[in-house]
Design an enzyme around this catalytic site. Structure first.
Site, PDB file in Angstrom:
ATOM      1  N   SER A 252       0.837  -1.193   0.000  1.00  0.00           N
ATOM      2  CA  SER A 252       0.000   0.000   0.000  1.00  0.00           C
ATOM      3  C   SER A 252       0.865   1.233   0.000  1.00  0.00           C
ATOM      4  O   SER A 252       2.027   1.212   0.415  1.00  0.00           O
ATOM      5  CB  SER A 252      -0.900   0.010   1.228  1.00  0.00           C
ATOM      6  OG  SER A 252      -0.081   0.212   2.358  1.00  0.00           O
ATOM      7  N   LYS A 253       0.269   2.300  -0.464  1.00  0.00           N
ATOM      8  CA  LYS A 253       0.946   3.587  -0.582  1.00  0.00           C
ATOM      9  C   LYS A 253       1.525   4.027   0.766  1.00  0.00           C
ATOM     10  O   LYS A 253       2.569   4.655   0.820  1.00  0.00           O
ATOM     11  CB  LYS A 253      -0.087   4.602  -1.092  1.00  0.00           C
ATOM     12  CG  LYS A 253       0.450   5.971  -1.372  1.00  0.00           C
ATOM     13  CD  LYS A 253       0.702   6.150  -2.859  1.00  0.00           C
ATOM     14  CE  LYS A 253       1.470   7.434  -3.108  1.00  0.00           C
ATOM     15  NZ  LYS A 253       2.447   7.342  -4.150  1.00  0.00           N
ATOM     16  N   ARG A 254       0.826   3.657   1.827  1.00  0.00           N
ATOM     17  CA  ARG A 254       1.276   4.084   3.150  1.00  0.00           C
ATOM     18  C   ARG A 254       2.670   3.568   3.481  1.00  0.00           C
ATOM     19  O   ARG A 254       3.428   4.200   4.173  1.00  0.00           O
ATOM     20  CB  ARG A 254       0.284   3.630   4.230  1.00  0.00           C
ATOM     21  CG  ARG A 254      -0.631   4.747   4.697  1.00  0.00           C
ATOM     22  CD  ARG A 254      -1.664   4.275   5.670  1.00  0.00           C
ATOM     23  NE  ARG A 254      -2.558   3.295   5.067  1.00  0.00           N
ATOM     24  CZ  ARG A 254      -2.696   2.052   5.474  1.00  0.00           C
ATOM     25  NH1 ARG A 254      -2.017   1.616   6.498  1.00  0.00           N
ATOM     26  NH2 ARG A 254      -3.523   1.229   4.870  1.00  0.00           N
TER      27      ARG A 254
END
Ligand code: GLU
Length: 481
Positions: A252-254
């Site tokens: 994920s981007k996080r």
């Protein structure tokens, strides 16, 4: 002829998972002498991001995952944007309505929300309860005429039928139809949902193999039902495993970069990223790691795509990028470095000097923009050793002897090239009896300022006598203060 498609929604950037889907489809189409189609799934007007279509196409082009048909290049099966195919979906929806496989549903969002809450409270999986399934035609027409908002849903058989799934990666799985929801096919804004549009388009575009992410697996039985309702032969399906972070959570981007353009901007070359992505879930039996695009085309097979999640290992990507950078022709490397060099303090540098410096740096570059830091030492007049461990090392008597002897030898040197430099070091070995690591390391530290620096002789030759003198002086000054 096999036909595969990549069907992204224009909701933003090209995700690395999207590139993998496109790549596997492209590889298989190329291998089988088929076609690879780009189709834009833009029926969700709310999630549409301006410029996204161009970004997606540009990133595919950058990765050399080239499409044979698409909105930009056309083809026999167009249009290739779903928003330009709306009447086709309407027509097909009528077929389903006429055969009783789809029905209008007037339930309000409020009713659906309440239903969901009740079901959750009872520990049930939220699912549409079929409230509008049996509305009489008269009532339906009246409510439509009154302008009441409605959607169209597909009718799932409620007899607990086992729906057989055949997936190229997962094999055979059977799903009980009672687990499925009466899927919305047409939204109240008159746009079809993904489920209707993708089945209609895959059929009309004569797609033979659908490759997509595992997240679409739950929808797969509904799609198979739609094929059956239309009386169509479904294509083959391959649902690719998830891509995971090293901690095995979903990528994920996080937790870092997921957009292909981020990797491009950070100086990864397309060949390395493509090679790395090809190995996310696929491999060859001999564990080969480096593949050119033509090797990938030759060797790819769905049989060797695993079911287990594939970990996105950034260190491996770095290693791979370094391998590719090392193998590039110097001219090609220079061309790829140009955008970074153009905007840097090196833009006006002597081209020949710059080229030789880059040649020395090349084996150690992990990403393209790293060149900027690595060039500093070549352009700084008085670069200083800063790492305390290296300075400590230079305090040792043998190191001091080497540096001082070298300093004296330098004064007498009248020609200066790689060969002379090596000769000179051999001379120090003879006169001092110091050899091997003890001999080379002090010089390496003083001249390259690094423990695992670039080729010392090449670097000394490029620097010239004066700069070497200066560097040895700098090193001695640091250890005598
Ligand atoms: N539009 C879908 C997506 O964005 C495509 C899924 C499919 O390939 O069927 O993921």
């Amino acid at each position: 002829m096999v036909r595969l498609r990549f069907a992204p929604s224009p909701t933003g950037y090209l995700h690395v998972g999207g590139l993998r889907t496109a790549l596997f489809s492209f590889l298989y189409a190329q291998q089988q002498g088929g076609r690879f189609v780009f189709r834009l799934e833009d029926t969700d007007q709310q999630r549409r991001v301006e410029g996204s279509e161009q970004d997606l196409l540009q990133m595919l082009q950058w990765a050399e995952v080239n499409c044979d048909e698409g909105p930009d290049i056309g083809g026999e099966y167009g249009p290739y944007r779903q928003s330009e195919r709306l009447t086709l979906y309407q027509d097909h929806l009528h077929i389903l309505m006429d055969s009783g496989h789809a029905y209008p549903c007037f339930c309000t969002q409020e009713r659906l929300d309440n239903l969901k809450q009740q079901q959750k409270a009872q520990g049930l999986n939220p699912k549409y309860d079929g409230h509008c399934r049996e509305l009489k035609a008269m009532e339906t027409q009246q409510r439509q005429a009154d302008g009441e908002a409605y959607v169209i849903r597909m009718r799932i058989p409620d007899d607990g039928e086992k729906i057989l799934i055949d997936d190229l990666i997962r094999g055979h799985v059977s799903i009980d139809s009672s687990q499925l929801d009466d899927q919305v096919l047409l939204k109240s804004d008159g746009f079809p949902t993904y489920h209707l549009a993708c089945v209609v388009d895959d059929h009309l575009m004569e797609i033979t193999h659908v490759v997509r992410g595992e997240e679409w697996l739950p929808s797969f039985p509904k799609h198979l039902l739609l094929y059956r309702y239309f009386g169509w032969e479904p294509p083959r399906f391959a649902h690719l495993p998830l891509i995971l972070n090293p901690d095995r959570s979903k990528l994920s981007k996080r937790q870092g970069d997921v957009a292909v353009e981020d990797f491009k901007a950070q100086g990864y070359v397309a060949e390395a990223l493509v090679n790395f992505i090809a190995l996310l879930g696929w491999n060859t039996s001999d564990d080969q790691e480096l593949f050119s695009m033509s090797e990938l085309i030759e060797k790819f097979s769905f049989e060797r795509v695993g079911k287990a999640g594939a970990v996105f290992d950034r260190n491996k990507l770095d290693w791979m990028n370094q391998q590719y950078l090392q193998r590039l022709e110097l001219d090609d490397l220079m061309r790829r470095l140009q955008p970074w060099l153009d905007n840097s303090r090196y833009s006006g540098a002597d081209p020949e000097f710059l080229r030789r410096a880059i040649q020395i740096i090349q084996p150690r570059l992990v990403t393209l923009p790293e060149v900027l830091d690595k060039l500093v030492i070549f352009f700084e007049d008085k670069p200083q050793l800063e790492q305390p461990e290296l300075i400590d090392y230079l305090h040792q008597p043998t190191a001091q002897t080497v540096l001082r002897t070298f300093q004296t030898a330098l004064v007498d040197a009248d020609t200066w090239d790689e060969g002379n430099f090596k000769q000179m070091v051999k001379g120090i070995q003879k006169s001092t009896g110091i050899k091997g690591k003890d001999l080379w390391t002090p010089l390496r530290y003083a001249i390259t300022l690094e423990e695992h620096g670039p080729d010392l002789s090449m670097m000394a030759a490029l620097f010239g006598k004066e700069k070497c003198q200066q560097l040895i002086e700098n090193a001695l000054a640091l250890t005598t203060s």
